[in-house]
Motif scaffolding. Structure first.
Motif, mmCIF file in Angstrom:
data_model
loop_
_atom_site.group_PDB
_atom_site.id
_atom_site.type_symbol
_atom_site.label_atom_id
_atom_site.label_comp_id
_atom_site.label_asym_id
_atom_site.label_seq_id
_atom_site.Cartn_x
_atom_site.Cartn_y
_atom_site.Cartn_z
ATOM 1 N N CYS A 37 30.095 -1.130 134.186
ATOM 2 C CA CYS A 37 31.109 -0.073 134.177
ATOM 3 C C CYS A 37 30.909 0.940 135.306
ATOM 4 O O CYS A 37 29.918 0.898 136.027
ATOM 5 C CB CYS A 37 31.061 0.641 132.839
ATOM 6 N N THR A 95 37.587 9.324 132.263
ATOM 7 C CA THR A 95 37.483 8.170 131.386
ATOM 8 C C THR A 95 36.065 8.146 130.809
ATOM 9 O O THR A 95 35.140 8.603 131.486
ATOM 10 C CB THR A 95 37.818 6.874 132.162
ATOM 11 N N THR A 96 35.860 7.709 129.567
ATOM 12 C CA THR A 96 36.777 7.155 128.598
ATOM 13 C C THR A 96 36.982 8.136 127.451
ATOM 14 O O THR A 96 36.052 8.841 127.101
ATOM 15 C CB THR A 96 36.177 5.854 128.030
ATOM 16 N N HIS A 150 43.128 6.955 129.506
ATOM 17 C CA HIS A 150 42.577 5.669 129.064
ATOM 18 C C HIS A 150 42.100 5.862 127.624
ATOM 19 O O HIS A 150 41.162 6.626 127.376
ATOM 20 C CB HIS A 150 41.419 5.249 129.972
ATOM 21 N N PRO A 198 41.084 3.652 124.512
ATOM 22 C CA PRO A 198 40.840 2.337 123.904
ATOM 23 C C PRO A 198 41.290 2.280 122.446
ATOM 24 O O PRO A 198 40.920 3.141 121.654
ATOM 25 C CB PRO A 198 39.315 2.182 124.006
ATOM 26 N N SER A 219 46.331 3.566 129.328
ATOM 27 C CA SER A 219 45.736 2.233 129.400
ATOM 28 C C SER A 219 44.756 2.122 128.227
ATOM 29 O O SER A 219 44.500 3.118 127.545
ATOM 30 C CB SER A 219 45.039 2.015 130.740
ATOM 31 N N ASP A 258 41.532 -0.495 125.947
ATOM 32 C CA ASP A 258 40.620 -1.637 125.819
ATOM 33 C C ASP A 258 40.976 -2.359 124.521
ATOM 34 O O ASP A 258 41.244 -1.693 123.505
ATOM 35 C CB ASP A 258 39.156 -1.180 125.690
ATOM 36 N N ALA A 316 45.422 -2.744 130.703
ATOM 37 C CA ALA A 316 44.449 -2.909 129.615
ATOM 38 C C ALA A 316 43.261 -3.733 130.097
ATOM 39 O O ALA A 316 43.409 -4.618 130.940
ATOM 40 C CB ALA A 316 45.100 -3.602 128.425
ATOM 41 N N TYR A 317 42.077 -3.381 129.589
ATOM 42 C CA TYR A 317 40.890 -4.236 129.738
ATOM 43 C C TYR A 317 40.777 -5.017 128.443
ATOM 44 O O TYR A 317 40.703 -4.432 127.360
ATOM 45 C CB TYR A 317 39.638 -3.396 129.954
ATOM 46 N N PHE A 351 39.106 -8.204 126.111
ATOM 47 C CA PHE A 351 37.856 -8.959 125.985
ATOM 48 C C PHE A 351 37.874 -9.836 124.737
ATOM 49 O O PHE A 351 38.480 -9.483 123.731
ATOM 50 C CB PHE A 351 36.665 -8.006 125.831
ATOM 51 N N ILE A 397 46.610 -11.027 126.965
ATOM 52 C CA ILE A 397 46.721 -10.857 128.430
ATOM 53 C C ILE A 397 48.162 -11.094 128.873
ATOM 54 O O ILE A 397 48.734 -10.318 129.646
ATOM 55 C CB ILE A 397 45.756 -11.823 129.170
ATOM 56 N N GLN A 437 50.360 -8.193 127.929
ATOM 57 C CA GLN A 437 50.110 -7.020 128.775
ATOM 58 C C GLN A 437 50.718 -7.221 130.163
ATOM 59 O O GLN A 437 51.298 -6.296 130.730
ATOM 60 C CB GLN A 437 48.607 -6.728 128.870
#
Ligand code: 5AD
Ligand code: SF4
Length: 465
Positions: free
Chosen positions: A25, A247-248, A273, A275, A313, A315, A343-344, A346, A376, A379
């Motif tokens: 990060c 952030t965050t 941001h 999450p 945005s 997570d 967006a991140y 995972f 994904i 988004q």
């Protein structure tokens, strides 16, 4: 290594070329600058080639299994280098140092140095220990270390990252950060402002205040208490031509005071941001996120009311233990409601030592991949649609330099951090703000034309204070 260590100076035989690679990060990027600040002060030089280095450092990330696997792979490369030049010191810094000290030193025998995120001040001593043939090990976590007084080593540029608080007390059940980075603690407001002043004097134009959970920032010594909103306001006033991001944010602590502060200062970017991790209340509870979807969406609405044009945005984790198809659909639903700019995303990765590690990781790899892919794709579609809506609109863009693909184009960023490509006009220097009319957009990039009547004087152009 604990207890009192002798302060060593550089050995006469100068072994002082340091090469460092940073993973993970932005906190790690900022930490690398702190490490280099410490080492340069002791007379070390930085090299960008491992072959020229006497000391090779990897600043590591443990957040997901594949991050650690990549770093183990990289260590394999350095093993070869070390067979040719056994005198080279190889060291692991950051979260993996904290988590895997024993394995790194005892089993992967090529590591000479293991130093966790709160022990960088003593890195020169540990390096000397390693040069003397012992292992340099410093993995104690601290309740107070903030590196407040350390001047990070930064190349000249336009964008800088400033870490304002360290650690995390939230203990989300999937996350190793509270274990690898320890308890929350904040730098003094005054020292952050000073650092921003010095960046402004060096003509930096874009600073991001960093913390695992910046909304918990608190300078108790500051008159009337300095919370994160106070810090942002103070930083915003340093230089009105400097964009300020952060952030965050954790949804639990995003206060109305903070939202009003963002609305009040034009150079505080209108982008948050935030999450969400999951759209299912049942999963959020298992994650110990301490909010519900309703609370989260209410927060988004409040932010939209208070800060006109704000964007978000997030997570997202796909396939947390016990996640059902319905839970997954609920996540897609939240994404459709908020319409994030980015967006991140995972796949859930079990991390030893966390609470979730004890839960049965029962969503198969195949289903995790499928759900992640759907997230994904959704988004990308939302980002594409949102970017299409900008066609014909004017954006204020900070020109950063030539685009990656061609010197005929400049790349810059909007207030909400979107990349914009424009024709390179030689009269415009990187670091200036220009008005751009957007004429084309993909899901990831905007394209535009420079407006004719643009004044390139950055004092006047952007920020109608
Ligand atoms: N598995 C997958 N993603 C994770 N994150 C943190 N821990 C894990 C994990 N064990 C994600 C979260 C967090 C971001 C920094 O990384 O989404 O917000
Ligand atoms: Fe990890 Fe949660 Fe802290 Fe973020 S808030 S660093 S996800 S424990």
């Amino acid at each position: 290594m604990t207890g009192k260590l002798k302060i060593f100076t550089l050995p006469l035989m100068q072994k002082n070329n340091v090469y460092i690679e940073t993973y993970g990060c932005q906190m790690n990027v900022a930490d690398t600058e702190i490490v280099l600040g410490i080492l340069k002060k002791q007379g070390y030089d930085v090299t960008d080639k491992p072959d020229n280095a006497d000391i090779i450092l990897l600043n590591t990330c443990s957040i997901r299994e594949n991050a650690e696997q990549r770093i183990y792979g990289r260590l394999g490369n350095f093993k070869t280098l070390k067979t040719q030049r056994p005198e080279v010191i190889v060291g692991i810094l950051g979260c993996m140092a904290e988590r895997l000290k024993k394995d790194l030193i005892e089993e992967k025998k090529i590591v000479d140095l293991v130093v966790g995120p709160d022990e960088y001040r003593r890195l020169p001593e540990y390096i000397d220990v390693a040069f003397n043939g012992d292992k340099g090990i410093g993995v104690k976590l601290s309740r107070t270390e903030t590196y407040d007084d350390i001047e990070p080593h930064r190349e000249d540029g336009l964008s800088a990252w400033i870490s304002v608080m360290r650690g995390c007390d939230k203990f989300c059940t999937f996350c190793v950060v509270p274990f690898t980075r320890g308890r929350e603690r904040s730098r003094s407001l005054e020292s952050v402002v000073k650092e921003v002043e010095s960046l402004s004097a060096r003509r930096f134009k874009d600073v991001t205040l960093l913390g695992q959970n910046v909304n918990s920032y608190l300078d108790e010594q500051f008159a009337n208490g300095g919370d994160f909103a106070d810090l942002l306001a103070a930083v915003a006033k340093v230089d009105r031509t400097m964009r300020v991001r952060f952030t965050t944010s954790h949804p639990q602590d995003l206060s109305d005071k903070l939202l009003h502060t963002i609305a009040k200062h034009p150079n505080l970017c209108n982008h948050i941001h935030l999450p969400v991790q999951s759209g299912s209340n049942r999963i959020l509870e298992l994650m110990n996120r301490t909010y519900t979807v309703e609370h989260y969406l209410d927060l988004i609405e409040r932010a939209k009311r208070i800060i006109p044009g704000v964007s978000f945005s997030t997570d997202i984790i796909a396939g947390f233990p016990t996640e059902t198809w319905e839970d997954h659909l609920a996540t897609l639903d939240v994404m459709r409601q908020v319409r994030y700019d980015g967006a991140y995303m995972f796949k859930y990765s079990p991390r030893e030592g966390t609470k979730a590690f004890k839960m049965n990781d029962d969503v198969t790899e195949e289903i995790k991949s499928k759900r992640l892919q759907e997230i994904i794709e959704l988004q990308q579609q939302i980002s594409f649609e949102k970017n299409q809506e900008l066609i014909g609109k004017e954006e204020t863009v900070l020109v950063e330099g030539f685009s990656r693909k061609s010197d005929d184009f400049y790349a810059g960023r909007t207030d909400s951090n979107k990349v914009v490509i424009i024709s390179a006009d030689r009269n415009i220097q990187p670091g200036t703000y220009v008005k751009v009319k957007i004429n084309k957009a993909t899901h990831a990039t905007l394209f535009g034309e420079l407006m004719n009547e643009v004044q390139i004087d950055d004092e006047k152009i952007v920020l109608s204070v």
